[in-house]
Write a protein that holds these residues in place. Structure first.
Motif, PDB file in Angstrom:
ATOM      1  N   VAL A 217       0.849  -1.200   0.000  1.00  9.47           N
ATOM      2  CA  VAL A 217       0.000   0.000   0.000  1.00  9.47           C
ATOM      3  C   VAL A 217       0.887   1.254   0.000  1.00  9.47           C
ATOM      4  N   ARG A 218       1.912   1.251   0.859  1.00 13.01           N
ATOM      5  CA  ARG A 218       2.788   2.428   0.940  1.00 13.01           C
ATOM      6  C   ARG A 218       3.545   2.658  -0.371  1.00 13.01           C
ATOM      7  N   ALA A 219       4.064   1.587  -0.953  1.00 13.19           N
ATOM      8  CA  ALA A 219       4.786   1.730  -2.233  1.00 13.19           C
ATOM      9  C   ALA A 219       3.839   2.270  -3.302  1.00 13.19           C
ATOM     10  N   PHE A 220       2.616   1.783  -3.309  1.00 13.39           N
ATOM     11  CA  PHE A 220       1.625   2.222  -4.300  1.00 13.39           C
ATOM     12  C   PHE A 220       1.338   3.709  -4.124  1.00 13.39           C
ATOM     13  N   GLU A 221       1.158   4.133  -2.860  1.00  8.31           N
ATOM     14  CA  GLU A 221       0.863   5.548  -2.585  1.00  8.31           C
ATOM     15  C   GLU A 221       2.029   6.439  -3.021  1.00  8.31           C
ATOM     16  N   ASN A 222       3.255   6.000  -2.729  1.00  4.16           N
ATOM     17  CA  ASN A 222       4.422   6.827  -3.068  1.00  4.16           C
ATOM     18  C   ASN A 222       4.581   6.980  -4.566  1.00  4.16           C
ATOM     19  N   VAL A 223       4.447   5.880  -5.272  1.00  2.00           N
ATOM     20  CA  VAL A 223       4.758   5.926  -6.702  1.00  2.00           C
ATOM     21  C   VAL A 223       3.629   6.593  -7.496  1.00  2.00           C
ATOM     22  N   ASN A 224       2.407   6.493  -7.000  1.00  2.00           N
ATOM     23  CA  ASN A 224       1.279   7.100  -7.739  1.00  2.00           C
ATOM     24  C   ASN A 224       0.782   8.396  -7.102  1.00  2.00           C
ATOM     25  N   LYS A 225       1.509   8.868  -6.069  1.00  3.78           N
ATOM     26  CA  LYS A 225       1.173  10.140  -5.394  1.00  3.78           C
ATOM     27  C   LYS A 225      -0.315  10.197  -5.035  1.00  3.78           C
ATOM     28  N   CYS A 226      -0.719   9.265  -4.214  1.00  2.00           N
ATOM     29  CA  CYS A 226      -2.145   9.194  -3.851  1.00  2.00           C
ATOM     30  C   CYS A 226      -2.256   8.623  -2.441  1.00  2.00           C
ATOM     31  N   ARG A 227      -3.492   8.574  -1.923  1.00  2.00           N
ATOM     32  CA  ARG A 227      -3.731   7.883  -0.656  1.00  2.00           C
ATOM     33  C   ARG A 227      -4.691   6.729  -0.920  1.00  2.00           C
ATOM     34  N   ILE A 228      -4.403   5.599  -0.310  1.00  2.57           N
ATOM     35  CA  ILE A 228      -5.293   4.441  -0.409  1.00  2.57           C
ATOM     36  C   ILE A 228      -5.876   4.212   0.991  1.00  2.57           C
ATOM     37  N   PRO A 229      -7.113   4.667   1.231  1.00  5.70           N
ATOM     38  CA  PRO A 229      -7.702   4.419   2.550  1.00  5.70           C
ATOM     39  C   PRO A 229      -7.909   2.929   2.781  1.00  5.70           C
ATOM     40  N   TYR A 230      -7.669   2.491   4.013  1.00  8.06           N
ATOM     41  CA  TYR A 230      -7.901   1.069   4.300  1.00  8.06           C
ATOM     42  C   TYR A 230      -8.444   0.879   5.702  1.00  8.06           C
ATOM     43  N   VAL A 231      -9.098  -0.258   5.900  1.00  8.83           N
ATOM     44  CA  VAL A 231      -9.513  -0.677   7.246  1.00  8.83           C
ATOM     45  C   VAL A 231      -8.923  -2.068   7.480  1.00  8.83           C
ATOM     46  N   ILE A 232      -8.728  -2.371   8.754  1.00  7.14           N
ATOM     47  CA  ILE A 232      -8.252  -3.713   9.092  1.00  7.14           C
ATOM     48  C   ILE A 232      -9.476  -4.586   9.345  1.00  7.14           C
TER      49      ILE A 232
END
Ligand code: UD1
Length: 325
Positions: A271-286
């Motif tokens: 999730v963190r790698a995805f956010e960094n490379v695509n300059k976005c936030r991915i909201p998530y719940v556990i």
């Protein structure tokens, strides 16, 4: 060499078609389009600038499978065609056993009739069940926990038995870890129908605002951050593994290779790698753990490097980069 690629319109199949054509192989593609679209065939031709025959056949149909081999000169087969959703396989086991076993049998029968003995099978790390040894070597014990996994194991067993009965067969079993990513054109993405089961297609739907948030299945695993760890591999690296297997595995036998990077990443690291490379936030719940999931799974890919001269090269960032088209 002219290769029949079954399931060539699918996610891994279509990327492999591109890499095969670019490596100078000729191909023939068969796909029943049950979980893919003919658009992928046009994209493969567009990307490579090469032509090839496409047959929308259902390989459960033995006559039509044999006809295909009558119509087309073929030297070897890469067999991707198969259903692949674990949850669905639990709900509809007969559909999975029929499709994933009968199509393999029909292709093998047709090959034997015409004296074609070169076969590459799309297997999966799922055959290691819940692994005891990490990283997982090819000799690790095999087991299956769901009908989908059983079909992979049964196909592997069928192929081993086939070689025992006739040692002209040259069979390669490629055990894939977790393929993600796509062609740099963005044209051959993993885009399943409905709500995705797998992590990366789900994250991409959240990124596209088609789903609200990611559900992370469990943060209480015995892993560094508590979320599941997997060996994600770029699908083009995986596709190159097939080219390497065709190039190098010339001798009869049953050759078995893990295709992974050897590195495990957790769900939250992805999730963190995805956010960094695509300059976005991915909201998530556990959420609670998903039934049947394991804590950690990553490959020992050293045999493929030694014997195929193949190694995964692309980074997690490259795997996560979304190409907007
Ligand atoms: C799954 C299958 C595997 C199959 C492979 C390719 C299971 C148990 N295993 O692998 O047999 O070969 O797909 O089709 O289904 N995750 C989330 N949220 C999500 C989706 C996934 O947290 O919405 C987590 C999972 O718990 C896991 C990781 O992400 O830790 C990867 O999951 P997934 O992409 O589904 O692959 P696998 O489960 O490894």
């Amino acid at each position: 060499m002219r290769i029949l690629v079954t399931g060539g319109a699918g996610y891994i199949g279509s990327h492999t078609c591109v890499q095969l054509l670019e490596a100078g192989y000729e191909i023939v593609v068969a796909d029943d389009l049950s979980n893919s679209s003919e658009t992928a065939i046009h994209y493969i031709k567009g990307i490579t600038g090469k032509e090839f025959p496409f047959y929308p056949v259902d390989l459960k149909d033995r006559e039509r499978t044999e006809q295909l081999f009558e119509l087309e000169p073929i030297d070897g087969v890469i067999h991707f065609a198969g259903y692949k959703a674990v949850g669905e396989s639990v709900e509809r086991p007969l559909m999975y056993y029929e499709n994933n076993l009968v199509s393999t049998m029909n292709v093998l029968q047709a090959m034997r009739k015409r004296g074609i003995f070169h076969f590459v099978f799309s297997s999966s790390a799922t055959v290691y069940g819940d692994p005891e040894i990490l990283p997982i070597p090819e000799e690790a014990p095999l087991s299956a926990t769901n009908p989908y996994g059983c079909t992979k194991l049964m196909n592997e067993q069928m192929l081993k038995d086939l070689y025992q009965s006739d040692n002209r067969w040259n069979i390669t079993l490629l055990r894939y870890f977790n393929p993600i990513g796509g062609h740099p054109t963005g044209l051959l993405a993993d885009n399943p129908n409905g709500i995705p089961n797998n992590l990366m297609p789900y994250i991409i739907r959240v990124y596209e605002n088609k789903l609200d948030q990611l559900h992370v299945y469990g943060n209480d695993y015995p892993t560094p951050d508590g979320t599941g760890v997997r060996d994600y591999i770029h699908v083009i690296d995986l596709a190159d593994g097939h080219v390497a297997a065709l190039d190098r595995m010339k001798e009869p036998g049953v050759h078995i290779f893990n295709l992974g990077t050897g590195t495990g990443y957790s769900v939250l690291e992805v999730v963190r790698a995805f956010e960094n490379v695509n300059k976005c936030r991915i909201p998530y719940v556990i959420d609670p753990r998903r039934a049947g999931d394991i804590a950690m799974c990553y490959a020992d890919p050293s045999k493929a490097e030694r014997e195929l001269g193949w190694k995964a090269r692309r980074s997690l960032e490259e795997m996560c980069k979304v190409v907007l088209i």
